[in-house]
Enzyme design. Structure first.
Site, mmCIF file in Angstrom:
data_model
loop_
_atom_site.group_PDB
_atom_site.id
_atom_site.type_symbol
_atom_site.label_atom_id
_atom_site.label_comp_id
_atom_site.label_asym_id
_atom_site.label_seq_id
_atom_site.Cartn_x
_atom_site.Cartn_y
_atom_site.Cartn_z
ATOM 1 N N LYS A 1 0.849 -1.209 0.000
ATOM 2 C CA LYS A 1 0.000 0.000 0.000
ATOM 3 C C LYS A 1 0.874 1.245 0.000
ATOM 4 O O LYS A 1 0.667 2.161 -0.792
ATOM 5 C CB LYS A 1 -0.874 -0.004 1.254
ATOM 6 C CG LYS A 1 -1.532 1.323 1.579
ATOM 7 C CD LYS A 1 -2.454 1.262 2.770
ATOM 8 C CE LYS A 1 -1.742 1.479 4.071
ATOM 9 N NZ LYS A 1 -1.464 2.859 4.442
ATOM 10 N N ASN A 2 1.888 1.262 0.862
ATOM 11 C CA ASN A 2 2.671 2.495 1.035
ATOM 12 C C ASN A 2 3.709 2.709 -0.048
ATOM 13 O O ASN A 2 4.334 3.757 -0.106
ATOM 14 C CB ASN A 2 3.306 2.527 2.431
ATOM 15 C CG ASN A 2 2.240 2.706 3.509
ATOM 16 O OD1 ASN A 2 1.075 2.991 3.193
ATOM 17 N ND2 ASN A 2 2.614 2.536 4.761
ATOM 18 N N CYS B 1 -5.755 12.189 12.446
ATOM 19 C CA CYS B 1 -6.420 10.889 12.337
ATOM 20 C C CYS B 1 -6.289 10.242 13.712
ATOM 21 O O CYS B 1 -5.741 10.828 14.637
ATOM 22 C CB CYS B 1 -5.780 10.053 11.240
ATOM 23 S SG CYS B 1 -4.201 9.403 11.713
ATOM 24 N N ARG C 1 -0.623 14.543 12.931
ATOM 25 C CA ARG C 1 -0.070 14.318 11.594
ATOM 26 C C ARG C 1 -0.033 15.579 10.737
ATOM 27 O O ARG C 1 -0.634 15.689 9.684
ATOM 28 C CB ARG C 1 -0.841 13.185 10.918
ATOM 29 C CG ARG C 1 -0.826 11.970 11.843
ATOM 30 C CD ARG C 1 -1.165 10.686 11.285
ATOM 31 N NE ARG C 1 -0.285 10.226 10.245
ATOM 32 C CZ ARG C 1 -0.597 9.169 9.508
ATOM 33 N NH1 ARG C 1 -1.729 8.569 9.702
ATOM 34 N NH2 ARG C 1 0.215 8.756 8.566
ATOM 35 N N ASP D 1 4.462 0.791 12.161
ATOM 36 C CA ASP D 1 3.298 0.088 11.596
ATOM 37 C C ASP D 1 3.232 -1.363 12.041
ATOM 38 O O ASP D 1 2.276 -2.062 11.716
ATOM 39 C CB ASP D 1 3.330 0.143 10.056
ATOM 40 C CG ASP D 1 3.093 1.544 9.562
ATOM 41 O OD1 ASP D 1 3.328 1.809 8.378
ATOM 42 O OD2 ASP D 1 2.701 2.401 10.386
ATOM 43 N N ARG E 1 -8.464 -0.907 4.673
ATOM 44 C CA ARG E 1 -7.599 0.150 4.120
ATOM 45 C C ARG E 1 -6.236 -0.421 3.745
ATOM 46 O O ARG E 1 -5.576 0.072 2.853
ATOM 47 C CB ARG E 1 -7.371 1.249 5.173
ATOM 48 C CG ARG E 1 -8.624 1.950 5.598
ATOM 49 C CD ARG E 1 -8.295 3.184 6.387
ATOM 50 N NE ARG E 1 -7.369 4.052 5.646
ATOM 51 C CZ ARG E 1 -7.090 5.299 6.012
ATOM 52 N NH1 ARG E 1 -7.648 5.790 7.102
ATOM 53 N NH2 ARG E 1 -6.270 6.040 5.317
HETATM 54 C C1 EPZ Z 1 3.904 7.120 6.460
HETATM 55 O O1 EPZ Z 1 3.053 8.108 7.012
HETATM 56 C C2 EPZ Z 1 3.056 5.873 6.297
HETATM 57 N N1 EPZ Z 1 1.970 6.145 5.354
HETATM 58 C C3 EPZ Z 1 2.497 5.459 7.654
HETATM 59 O O2 EPZ Z 1 1.774 4.255 7.462
HETATM 60 C C4 EPZ Z 1 3.667 5.190 8.588
HETATM 61 O O3 EPZ Z 1 3.171 4.864 9.871
HETATM 62 C C5 EPZ Z 1 4.552 6.448 8.681
HETATM 63 O O4 EPZ Z 1 4.987 6.832 7.360
HETATM 64 C C6 EPZ Z 1 5.798 6.223 9.530
HETATM 65 O O5 EPZ Z 1 6.536 5.158 9.000
HETATM 66 C C7 EPZ Z 1 2.231 6.134 4.035
HETATM 67 O O6 EPZ Z 1 3.356 5.904 3.608
HETATM 68 C C8 EPZ Z 1 1.080 6.390 3.127
HETATM 69 P P1 EPZ Z 1 5.699 10.559 8.584
HETATM 70 P P2 EPZ Z 1 3.543 9.655 7.058
HETATM 71 O O7 EPZ Z 1 5.537 11.828 7.824
HETATM 72 O O8 EPZ Z 1 4.425 9.934 5.904
HETATM 73 C C9 EPZ Z 1 5.642 13.935 11.910
HETATM 74 C C10 EPZ Z 1 0.022 2.778 7.735
HETATM 75 O O9 EPZ Z 1 -0.364 2.202 8.750
HETATM 76 N N2 EPZ Z 1 5.492 14.882 10.797
HETATM 77 O O10 EPZ Z 1 6.895 9.715 8.317
HETATM 78 O O11 EPZ Z 1 2.344 10.476 7.262
HETATM 79 C C11 EPZ Z 1 4.450 13.000 12.045
HETATM 80 O O12 EPZ Z 1 3.434 13.608 12.813
HETATM 81 C C12 EPZ Z 1 0.380 4.243 7.784
HETATM 82 O O13 EPZ Z 1 0.187 2.224 6.610
HETATM 83 C C13 EPZ Z 1 5.481 16.256 11.089
HETATM 84 O O14 EPZ Z 1 5.571 16.660 12.249
HETATM 85 O O15 EPZ Z 1 4.407 9.668 8.377
HETATM 86 C C14 EPZ Z 1 5.049 11.799 12.728
HETATM 87 O O16 EPZ Z 1 5.132 12.061 14.109
HETATM 88 C C15 EPZ Z 1 0.023 4.851 9.106
HETATM 89 N N3 EPZ Z 1 5.351 17.136 10.069
HETATM 90 C C16 EPZ Z 1 6.472 11.726 12.152
HETATM 91 O O17 EPZ Z 1 6.723 13.027 11.605
HETATM 92 C C17 EPZ Z 1 5.250 16.716 8.751
HETATM 93 O O18 EPZ Z 1 5.166 17.587 7.862
HETATM 94 C C18 EPZ Z 1 6.646 10.712 11.031
HETATM 95 O O19 EPZ Z 1 5.579 10.894 10.137
HETATM 96 C C19 EPZ Z 1 5.263 15.339 8.479
HETATM 97 C C20 EPZ Z 1 5.400 14.438 9.517
#
Ligand code: EPZ
Length: 416
Positions: free
Chosen positions: A22-23, A115, A120, A303, A395
């Protein structure tokens, strides 16, 4: 609404085929926005989130033909807006921001909102695009972005962000000059996206390390690609073998993408081997308690945190599970407690005290990986576990009920 009913204590045995990631698929499908001509993507998983991104792409004028593979053509791209009703169901929709800016010089994307697992924010995505010359305004819950021509720039991520790295990497492929992404995410899905962009003609180096360099090119052409298997689905099935004391062969998955998970499962007493492109996962008793700390790749993936917690509920001893990525990813704890787990939360840590067994009961899924956690717990709990709100599981897991029943689980899906 539907629910999943599981009668526990069946040892799972046999082989399972892992679906496409998915990712990986989500950013790769959005990358088609950058190209001319027909892209063909195979092994795209049939998931709700994939349906959402397809709806979003069609809504901005992109042609999609379904079949064995997914064919996508962005020549008719005629709209730069991703509406709230779609973005609110899946925050990964924000991945269209970079490609739309690069291709149409404009983008209007609803702020994804939080969410279940956390606020996020997307500030790191927006700061990066602004550094590349985009004018960013937040109006009425939307990101309004404009850029006559994106310019390459040095960008540093305070925290490694997976979709932030992907968004900016895509935007940088058509920018003028060189962009460096420092402290970039190193997830396999980022590497996979880079490999697809390079097949489209992008000039990218360093993907998979913390510094990715992208030199902009004039245009990208369409390509064909087969999506890699989903490492989190694979890790979930490995854990299913551990929690039921079963023996499962997980086919067509690259074990190297799961090092941190494999190590922890072996520490917990599982035997894991790898032969002819398949992972053999064997559960043993007693289950040993292990401490987990979620980290950006190559650390233990957030995850897989909920799935590991279910497993540790049955361990001899106490495990400390610390969630360092998201601020609210323990929603599954209260549901696990309903079926007899002994877990207490102290800040970012969940202290899981193993118990001899769990007793099935009605529980509620709160998010994608929490659903997987509750299914795993139900597979090993005594008696019947009923999981409601199973739309969460759809999902990210394709045909999980069929796959588990083929492995010998007593599991079915019924109208709730
Ligand atoms: C990706 O989400 C994945 N989703 C998530 O998978 C996964 O849990 C996550 O990476 C961490 O590995 C997809 O790839 C579609 P991040 P993402 O930006 O990119 C903070 C699943 O279960 N952050 O790496 O949204 C954020 O709040 C899903 O398949 C900011 O503060 O995660 C988090 O604490 C859930 N500002 C940390 O960084 C930003 O602009 C990492 O988030 C962006 C992120």
């Amino acid at each position: 609404m539907e629910k999943i009913i599981i009668k526990g204590e069946k040892r799972l045995k046999g082989e399972v085929e892992i679906s496409g990631s998915k990712n990986a698929a989500l950013p790769i499908l959005t990358a088609s926005i950058l190209t001319q001509g027909w892209n063909t993507f195979s092994n795209v998983p049939a998931l709700r989130d994939i349906e959402t991104i397809k709806k979003l792409l069609k809504g901005i004028g992109i042609k999609i033909e379904e079949g064995e593979s997914v064919k996508i053509n962005a020549d008719g791209l005629n709209n730069y807006e991703a509406s709230y009703d779609l973005v609110k169901t899946m925050r990964a929709s924000v991945l269209v921001l970079g490609p739309l800016l690069a291709r149409l010089k404009r983008a209007r994307v609803s702020l994804p909102g939080g969410c279940a697992i956390g606020a996020r924010p997307i500030n790191l995505h927006l700061n990066g695009l602004a550094k590349m010359g985009a004018k960013i305004e937040l109006k009425h819950g939307y990101v309004e972005a404009k850029a006559k021509k994106l310019k390459g720039a040095p960008i540093f991520f305070e925290i490694p962000t997976v979709t932030g790295t992907e968004n900016l990497m895509m935007a940088a492929t058509l920018a003028e000059g060189v962009t460096t992404l420092e402290n970039a995410a190193r997830e396999p899905e980022v590497i996979e996206l880079a490999s697809v962009l390079k097949k489209m003609g992008a000039n990218i180096k360093g993907e998979g390390t913390e510094i990715i360099t992208i030199e902009g090119v004039k245009e990208l052409k369409s390509t064909d690609h087969t999506i890699i298997p989903d490492r989190i689905e694979a890790g979930t099935f490995m854990t299913a073998a551990g929690i039921t004391g079963g023996n499962i062969k997980i086919k067509n998955c690259n074990i190297n993408l799961l090092d941190s998970v494999t190590r922890k499962l072996e520490e917990a007493g599982m035997e894991i081997s790898y032969k002819d492109n398949g992972i053999i996962a064997k559960g043993n008793r007693p289950i040993r308690s292990v401490d987990i700390k979620t980290l950006p790749y190559p650390g233990f993936p957030t995850d897989m945190q909920a799935q590991m917690m279910a497993f540790m509920c049955f361990a001899n001893g106490t495990s400390v599970i610390s969630e360092t990525i998201f601020e609210n990813r323990f929603m599954h704890v209260s549901e696990l407690r309903r079926i007899g787990a002994d877990i207490r939360i102290e800040g970012h840590n969940a202290i899981v005290k193993g118990v001899p067994d769990l007793s099935g009961a009605p529980v509620m899924a709160t998010d994608l990986r929490a659903s997987a956690c509750l299914i795993l717990a139900g597979l090993a709990a005594k008696g019947k576990t009923e999981i409601s709100r199973v739309y969460h599981i759809d999902r990210g897991y394709e045909r999980i009920v069929e796959k588990l029943s083929k492995l010998g689980a007593d599991i079915k899906r019924v109208a709730d």
